[in-house]
Design a protein around this motif. Structure first.
Motif, PDB file in Angstrom:
ATOM      1  N   PRO A  24       0.756  -4.601   2.771  1.00 56.37           N
ATOM      2  CA  PRO A  24       1.859  -3.633   2.749  1.00 56.37           C
ATOM      3  C   PRO A  24       2.368  -3.327   1.339  1.00 56.37           C
ATOM      4  CG  PRO A  24       2.701  -5.778   3.336  1.00 56.37           C
ATOM      5  CD  PRO A  24       1.198  -5.918   3.232  1.00 56.37           C
ATOM      6  N   TRP A  25       1.982  -4.116   0.343  1.00 56.64           N
ATOM      7  CA  TRP A  25       2.546  -3.978  -1.004  1.00 56.64           C
ATOM      8  C   TRP A  25       2.262  -2.642  -1.666  1.00 56.64           C
ATOM      9  CZ3 TRP A  25       6.405  -6.798  -1.271  1.00 56.64           C
ATOM     10  CH2 TRP A  25       6.411  -8.086  -0.754  1.00 56.64           C
ATOM     11  N   PRO A  26       1.075  -2.061  -1.533  1.00 59.81           N
ATOM     12  CA  PRO A  26       0.878  -0.752  -2.168  1.00 59.81           C
ATOM     13  C   PRO A  26       1.794   0.332  -1.588  1.00 59.81           C
ATOM     14  CG  PRO A  26      -1.228  -1.659  -1.499  1.00 59.81           C
ATOM     15  CD  PRO A  26      -0.177  -2.558  -0.976  1.00 59.81           C
ATOM     16  N   GLY A  29       5.199  -0.149  -3.182  1.00 54.72           N
ATOM     17  CA  GLY A  29       5.168   0.360  -4.552  1.00 54.72           C
ATOM     18  C   GLY A  29       5.172   1.870  -4.619  1.00 54.72           C
ATOM     19  N   LEU A  30       4.429   2.510  -3.719  1.00 48.73           N
ATOM     20  CA  LEU A  30       4.389   3.971  -3.702  1.00 48.73           C
ATOM     21  C   LEU A  30       5.742   4.559  -3.293  1.00 48.73           C
ATOM     22  CD1 LEU A  30       2.637   6.483  -4.100  1.00 48.73           C
ATOM     23  CD2 LEU A  30       2.044   6.321  -1.675  1.00 48.73           C
ATOM     24  N   VAL A  31       6.403   3.939  -2.336  1.00 44.68           N
ATOM     25  CA  VAL A  31       7.737   4.415  -1.932  1.00 44.68           C
ATOM     26  C   VAL A  31       8.709   4.299  -3.105  1.00 44.68           C
ATOM     27  CG1 VAL A  31       9.726   3.839  -0.483  1.00 44.68           C
ATOM     28  CG2 VAL A  31       7.458   4.023   0.526  1.00 44.68           C
ATOM     29  N   LEU A  32       8.661   3.197  -3.834  1.00 42.79           N
ATOM     30  CA  LEU A  32       9.534   3.047  -5.003  1.00 42.79           C
ATOM     31  C   LEU A  32       9.224   4.104  -6.057  1.00 42.79           C
ATOM     32  CD1 LEU A  32       9.584  -0.826  -5.445  1.00 42.79           C
ATOM     33  CD2 LEU A  32      11.531   0.632  -4.943  1.00 42.79           C
ATOM     34  N   THR A  71      -6.006  -0.860  -4.157  1.00 41.18           N
ATOM     35  CA  THR A  71      -6.752  -1.925  -3.468  1.00 41.18           C
ATOM     36  C   THR A  71      -7.039  -3.111  -4.374  1.00 41.18           C
ATOM     37  OG1 THR A  71      -8.823  -0.778  -3.957  1.00 41.18           O
ATOM     38  CG2 THR A  71      -7.847  -0.408  -1.799  1.00 41.18           C
ATOM     39  N   SER A  72      -7.207  -2.863  -5.658  1.00 45.48           N
ATOM     40  CA  SER A  72      -7.576  -3.973  -6.542  1.00 45.48           C
ATOM     41  C   SER A  72      -6.401  -4.891  -6.882  1.00 45.48           C
ATOM     42  CB  SER A  72      -8.206  -3.440  -7.827  1.00 45.48           C
ATOM     43  OG  SER A  72      -7.307  -2.592  -8.500  1.00 45.48           O
ATOM     44  N   THR A  77       1.584  -2.644  -7.838  1.00 47.78           N
ATOM     45  CA  THR A  77       2.185  -1.348  -7.546  1.00 47.78           C
ATOM     46  C   THR A  77       3.692  -1.464  -7.345  1.00 47.78           C
ATOM     47  OG1 THR A  77       1.728  -1.566  -5.175  1.00 47.78           O
ATOM     48  CG2 THR A  77       0.061  -0.459  -6.522  1.00 47.78           C
ATOM     49  N   VAL A  78       4.138  -2.594  -6.816  1.00 45.70           N
ATOM     50  CA  VAL A  78       5.585  -2.813  -6.651  1.00 45.70           C
ATOM     51  C   VAL A  78       6.245  -2.948  -8.018  1.00 45.70           C
ATOM     52  CG1 VAL A  78       7.340  -4.333  -5.676  1.00 45.70           C
ATOM     53  CG2 VAL A  78       5.230  -3.897  -4.408  1.00 45.70           C
ATOM     54  N   VAL A  79       5.618  -3.695  -8.902  1.00 47.58           N
ATOM     55  CA  VAL A  79       6.143  -3.844 -10.261  1.00 47.58           C
ATOM     56  C   VAL A  79       6.180  -2.487 -10.954  1.00 47.58           C
ATOM     57  CG1 VAL A  79       5.732  -4.925 -12.504  1.00 47.58           C
ATOM     58  CG2 VAL A  79       5.350  -6.223 -10.407  1.00 47.58           C
ATOM     59  N   LEU A  80       5.154  -1.682 -10.735  1.00 49.31           N
ATOM     60  CA  LEU A  80       5.110  -0.351 -11.325  1.00 49.31           C
ATOM     61  C   LEU A  80       6.226   0.534 -10.776  1.00 49.31           C
ATOM     62  CD1 LEU A  80       3.376   1.337 -13.282  1.00 49.31           C
ATOM     63  CD2 LEU A  80       2.091   2.109 -11.290  1.00 49.31           C
TER      64      LEU A  80
END
Length: 103
Positions: A24-26, A29-32, A71-72, A77-80
């Motif tokens: 779920p993390w990507p 990150g994308l929502v943020l 994916t990698s 992505t959350v940090v980004l």
């Protein structure tokens, strides 16, 4: 009774094509990252046009990087996404203080 030996079942999303677990993390990150876009788009109220263009280009670079890391490196992505808010705040604050941007 048999209620004491209940098995715990975790709801895990699985990709039907590969059988791998979907992180779920990507998505977080994308929502943020997408939610920070309104700050970048509304920066014209606080910054000159050239600065808004630079800010939007940096946001676009972070947006592309989010999909590169999808994916990698899903947790990056959350940090980004968090970094997109921090970068906007730092850039607007530094421009206001150092370059005397006034509305």
């Amino acid at each position: 009774m048999a209620l004491t030996r209940r098995r715990r079942v975790r709801a895990v999303a699985v990709d039907p094509a590969t059988g791998r677990r979907i992180s779920p993390w990507p998505f977080v990150g994308l929502v943020l990252l997408v939610s920070s876009f309104f700050l970048y788009a509304a920066s014209g109220l606080l910054a000159p046009l050239w600065a808004v263009a630079v800010l939007l280009l940096t946001w676009l670079a972070m947006f592309v990087l989010c999909f590169v890391w999808w994916t990698s490196h899903p947790r990056r992505t959350v940090v980004l996404g968090v970094l997109s808010f921090v970068w906007w705040f730092a850039a607007i604050t530094a421009g206001g203080v150092l370059l005397d941007w006034t509305a």
